[in-house]
Design a protein around this motif. Structure first.
Motif, PDB file in Angstrom:
ATOM      1  N   ILE A 100     -53.326 108.451 -47.844  1.00  0.00           N
ATOM      2  CA  ILE A 100     -54.772 108.406 -47.631  1.00  0.00           C
ATOM      3  C   ILE A 100     -55.236 106.961 -47.732  1.00  0.00           C
ATOM      4  N   PHE A 101     -55.847 106.456 -46.676  1.00  0.00           N
ATOM      5  CA  PHE A 101     -56.479 105.121 -46.703  1.00  0.00           C
ATOM      6  C   PHE A 101     -57.952 105.290 -47.068  1.00  0.00           C
ATOM      7  N   ASP A 102     -58.336 104.715 -48.180  1.00  0.00           N
ATOM      8  CA  ASP A 102     -59.759 104.682 -48.537  1.00  0.00           C
ATOM      9  C   ASP A 102     -60.350 103.440 -47.850  1.00  0.00           C
ATOM     10  N   GLU A 103     -60.966 103.683 -46.697  1.00  0.00           N
ATOM     11  CA  GLU A 103     -61.519 102.582 -45.885  1.00  0.00           C
ATOM     12  C   GLU A 103     -63.048 102.527 -46.016  1.00  0.00           C
ATOM     13  N   VAL A 104     -63.545 102.993 -47.138  1.00  0.00           N
ATOM     14  CA  VAL A 104     -65.007 102.955 -47.351  1.00  0.00           C
ATOM     15  C   VAL A 104     -65.518 101.530 -47.213  1.00  0.00           C
ATOM     16  N   ILE A 105     -64.762 100.554 -47.684  1.00  0.00           N
ATOM     17  CA  ILE A 105     -65.175  99.141 -47.525  1.00  0.00           C
ATOM     18  C   ILE A 105     -64.568  98.530 -46.261  1.00  0.00           C
ATOM     19  N   THR A 106     -63.275  98.742 -46.011  1.00  0.00           N
ATOM     20  CA  THR A 106     -62.592  98.038 -44.915  1.00  0.00           C
ATOM     21  C   THR A 106     -62.921  98.626 -43.548  1.00  0.00           C
ATOM     22  N   GLY A 107     -63.368  99.862 -43.526  1.00  0.00           N
ATOM     23  CA  GLY A 107     -63.636 100.540 -42.254  1.00  0.00           C
ATOM     24  C   GLY A 107     -64.755  99.876 -41.464  1.00  0.00           C
ATOM     25  N   PHE A 108     -64.498  99.551 -40.202  1.00  0.00           N
ATOM     26  CA  PHE A 108     -65.470  98.886 -39.319  1.00  0.00           C
ATOM     27  C   PHE A 108     -65.867  97.512 -39.834  1.00  0.00           C
ATOM     28  N   ARG A 109     -65.173  97.067 -40.906  1.00  0.00           N
ATOM     29  CA  ARG A 109     -65.437  95.724 -41.478  1.00  0.00           C
ATOM     30  C   ARG A 109     -64.365  94.725 -41.045  1.00  0.00           C
ATOM     31  N   LEU A 110     -63.074  95.124 -41.228  1.00  0.00           N
ATOM     32  CA  LEU A 110     -61.990  94.195 -40.873  1.00  0.00           C
ATOM     33  C   LEU A 110     -61.812  94.132 -39.362  1.00  0.00           C
ATOM     34  N   SER A 111     -62.082  95.240 -38.724  1.00  0.00           N
ATOM     35  CA  SER A 111     -62.033  95.330 -37.256  1.00  0.00           C
ATOM     36  C   SER A 111     -62.713  96.651 -36.910  1.00  0.00           C
ATOM     37  N   LEU A 112     -62.870  96.879 -35.615  1.00  0.00           N
ATOM     38  CA  LEU A 112     -63.536  98.124 -35.217  1.00  0.00           C
ATOM     39  C   LEU A 112     -62.709  99.327 -35.684  1.00  0.00           C
ATOM     40  N   GLY A 113     -61.411  99.137 -35.749  1.00  0.00           N
ATOM     41  CA  GLY A 113     -60.512 100.220 -36.171  1.00  0.00           C
ATOM     42  C   GLY A 113     -60.146 100.124 -37.648  1.00  0.00           C
ATOM     43  N   GLY A 114     -60.835  99.249 -38.371  1.00  0.00           N
ATOM     44  CA  GLY A 114     -60.641  99.142 -39.819  1.00  0.00           C
ATOM     45  C   GLY A 114     -59.312  98.509 -40.189  1.00  0.00           C
ATOM     46  N   ALA A 115     -58.869  98.738 -41.411  1.00  0.00           N
ATOM     47  CA  ALA A 115     -57.626  98.132 -41.899  1.00  0.00           C
ATOM     48  C   ALA A 115     -56.423  98.743 -41.188  1.00  0.00           C
ATOM     49  N   GLN A 116     -56.530 100.016 -40.806  1.00  0.00           N
ATOM     50  CA  GLN A 116     -55.369 100.653 -40.155  1.00  0.00           C
ATOM     51  C   GLN A 116     -55.080 100.022 -38.789  1.00  0.00           C
ATOM     52  N   GLU A 117     -56.101  99.537 -38.115  1.00  0.00           N
ATOM     53  CA  GLU A 117     -55.886  98.783 -36.869  1.00  0.00           C
ATOM     54  C   GLU A 117     -55.426  97.360 -37.219  1.00  0.00           C
ATOM     55  N   TYR A 118     -56.095  96.759 -38.189  1.00  0.00           N
ATOM     56  CA  TYR A 118     -55.823  95.365 -38.574  1.00  0.00           C
ATOM     57  C   TYR A 118     -54.357  95.198 -38.993  1.00  0.00           C
ATOM     58  N   TYR A 119     -53.822  96.179 -39.740  1.00  0.00           N
ATOM     59  CA  TYR A 119     -52.442  96.074 -40.236  1.00  0.00           C
ATOM     60  C   TYR A 119     -51.463  96.950 -39.451  1.00  0.00           C
ATOM     61  N   GLY A 120     -51.984  97.776 -38.545  1.00  0.00           N
ATOM     62  CA  GLY A 120     -51.081  98.582 -37.706  1.00  0.00           C
ATOM     63  C   GLY A 120     -50.346  99.680 -38.450  1.00  0.00           C
ATOM     64  N   ILE A 121     -51.017 100.283 -39.464  1.00  0.00           N
ATOM     65  CA  ILE A 121     -50.407 101.383 -40.216  1.00  0.00           C
ATOM     66  C   ILE A 121     -51.304 102.614 -40.066  1.00  0.00           C
ATOM     67  N   LYS A 122     -50.696 103.743 -39.704  1.00  0.00           N
ATOM     68  CA  LYS A 122     -51.488 104.959 -39.458  1.00  0.00           C
ATOM     69  C   LYS A 122     -51.386 105.907 -40.654  1.00  0.00           C
ATOM     70  N   PRO A 123     -52.487 106.105 -41.373  1.00  0.00           N
ATOM     71  CA  PRO A 123     -52.464 107.035 -42.514  1.00  0.00           C
ATOM     72  C   PRO A 123     -52.561 108.467 -42.022  1.00  0.00           C
ATOM     73  N   ASP A 124     -52.384 109.419 -42.914  1.00  0.00           N
ATOM     74  CA  ASP A 124     -52.563 110.831 -42.526  1.00  0.00           C
ATOM     75  C   ASP A 124     -54.036 111.229 -42.600  1.00  0.00           C
ATOM     76  N   LEU A 125     -54.707 110.661 -43.619  1.00  0.00           N
ATOM     77  CA  LEU A 125     -56.155 110.901 -43.790  1.00  0.00           C
ATOM     78  C   LEU A 125     -56.823 109.572 -44.108  1.00  0.00           C
ATOM     79  N   SER A 126     -58.080 109.454 -43.753  1.00  0.00           N
ATOM     80  CA  SER A 126     -58.858 108.244 -44.077  1.00  0.00           C
ATOM     81  C   SER A 126     -60.238 108.679 -44.547  1.00  0.00           C
ATOM     82  N   ALA A 127     -60.832 107.798 -45.337  1.00  0.00           N
ATOM     83  CA  ALA A 127     -62.244 107.975 -45.717  1.00  0.00           C
ATOM     84  C   ALA A 127     -62.979 106.707 -45.311  1.00  0.00           C
ATOM     85  N   PHE A 128     -64.152 106.906 -44.703  1.00  0.00           N
ATOM     86  CA  PHE A 128     -64.999 105.772 -44.326  1.00  0.00           C
ATOM     87  C   PHE A 128     -66.377 105.994 -44.928  1.00  0.00           C
ATOM     88  N   GLY A 129     -67.059 104.885 -45.233  1.00  0.00           N
ATOM     89  CA  GLY A 129     -68.425 104.990 -45.738  1.00  0.00           C
ATOM     90  C   GLY A 129     -69.171 103.722 -45.327  1.00  0.00           C
TER      91      GLY A 129
END
Ligand code: KE4
Length: 420
Positions: free
Chosen positions: A235-264
């Motif tokens: 689970i990537f908690d992207e509440v802060i990194t989501g839409f912040r590091l890139s449009l696709g968040g940290a998972q796009e920025y680092y190229g790692i696909k989690p099973d679940l994510s949270a955005f806020g």
């Protein structure tokens, strides 16, 4: 007595610590918090007429700057049609499709009203899907205030020095295992001990609640591999990194696909909205099609959804925003480095650390001099710059922080350097 001091006195009679969220009390920076009157662009104005350049940006949502005209216009308009229905609307589909367009791993998702709710629900889904009870989190990472995630958490828990919140039943601890961020062995040991019982590993892909601590070049890939190896979910908690590091968040920025994510935060455009989701087979165990229950009166609220839609549309239409705020944040970072301070930065997310120990995880963060941080905070504030009132939070830069605002900030940092 200033108006803020007056209001703070009054507020303390009716709210714990006079605030609706602990870090706002300014305890660790030893001063009365200012009460806000308004905010616009890069600026926030207090009730005593003081104007500050804002690097808190409401703890992250404000990537477009405060009160973006397009977002305000859209929200004003939608309010006329009613504030909440507790029934489905087309706008929820539109927002979900925008989110999935930006973050392809979000095959199926559920809108909620806070980051806490999003991460708490994602963890429950992981447990429901795997049938396992244990979870792994990292010391110093913060995932909101749900009981099972408040162990050795970061953010306000760290700021107020409450390692484990009172009110959380002792029994929770046996289900929440603690590892050290960036320390692959600490994870490997836990997984070797009980990996078959671990439902998920929940992580801030860039830790931002012990100050900003970026992942090592192998950490996130390692977490992806070891969760696959033991059949646990990532689970990537992207509440802060989501839409912040890139449009696709940290998972796009680092190229790692989690099973679940949270955005806020950004995804709600400043309104109370967050989202969790991911693999369709996993999310298919959520009620009413599955046995994992999760609900919310204001989930998918049309006003909050409208703010989210408008914000994501602006980011999608203006993706050069990301390189611009990255460049501007680097200018500020150079100013801090030039006066000998340690910084950590990923894109427009940055922290300044008051320790000489090279920051790599919580244990070095714990050596920071919080009194020095408090003096730095007060220097910045008295010179018109509002940074987070805690060593264990991040600085956020928005597209509204223009060249002259950045220049003014650099000057104030240089002045601080002369005083220390
Ligand atoms: P909320 O429930 O506050 O919307 O989100 C919880 C949350 C979850 N995950 C991460 C990575 C978070 O950073 C947060 C909340 N962030 C803090 C600031 N670091 C919110 C500010 C506050 O608590 O007042």
């Amino acid at each position: 007595m200033t108006k803020s001091e007056e209001l703070f006195k009054k507020a303390q009679n009716i709210m714990p610590g006079g605030v609706n969220s602990p870090v706002r009390a300014f305890n660790s920076v030893k001063r009365t918090p200012f009460f806000v009157d308004s905010a616009k662009g890069a600026y926030i104005y207090d009730v005593d007429g003081n104007k500050y350049i804002d690097y808190v940006c409401s703890w992250g949502p404000g990537i477009l700057g405060h009160a973006h005209p397009r977002v305000i216009e859209a929200v004003k308009k939608v309010c006329e049609k009613g504030l909440t229905f507790g029934a489905p609307t087309e706008k929820e589909i539109i927002l979900d499709e925008l989110i999935r367009k930006c973050v392809p791993s979000m095959e199926m998702m559920r809108l909620v009203s806070s980051g806490t709710e999003a991460v708490m629900s994602a963890v429950r889904v992981a447990r429901g899907f795997t049938g396992r009870d244990k979870i792994i989190k990292f010391t110093g990472c913060y995932h909101g205030h749900s009981d099972g995630l408040l162990m050795r958490a970061g953010s306000g828990v760290l700021t107020e020095a409450i390692p484990d919140s009172a009110g959380v039943p002792k029994g929770y601890a046996k289900y929440t295992l603690l590892a050290d961020y960036n320390d692959e062995n600490s994870v490997r040991e836990l997984m070797q001990q009980c990996g078959e019982e671990v439902a998920c590993i929940v992580v801030e892909p860039v830790a931002a609640n012990m100050g900003v601590v970026p992942p090592t070049s192998t950490f996130l890939k390692f977490l992806r591999e070891i969760t696959n190896q033991y059949g646990a979910l990532l689970i990537f908690d992207e509440v802060i990194t989501g839409f912040r590091l890139s449009l696709g968040g940290a998972q796009e920025y680092y190229g790692i696909k989690p099973d679940l994510s949270a955005f806020g935060k950004i995804v709600g455009g400043g309104m109370p909205l967050a989202v969790y989701g991911g693999r369709k087979d996993v999310m298919s165990c959520v009620a009413p099609i599955g046995a994992v229950y999760q609900a919310g009166t204001l989930s998918g609220n049309p006003v909050a959804v409208t703010a989210g839609i408008e914000t994501l549309k602006i980011l999608i239409e203006n993706q050069e925003i990301y390189s611009e705020i990255d460049k501007n944040t680097a200018i500020i970072e150079d100013a801090y480095k030039s006066i000998g301070l340690q910084t950590k930065r990923v894109g427009s997310l940055m922290s300044v650390f008051f320790t000489d120990n090279p920051i790599n995880s919580y244990k070095e963060v714990a050596t920071c001099d919080t009194d020095k941080f408090a003096a730095y905070f007060n220097h910045m504030l008295t010179h018109g710059i509002y940074v987070a009132p805690s060593q264990f939070e991040a600085m956020f830069v928005s597209v509204a922080h223009s060249a002259d605002v950045i220049e003014q900030t650099v000057d104030v940092v240089a002045k601080y350097g002369k005083n220390v």
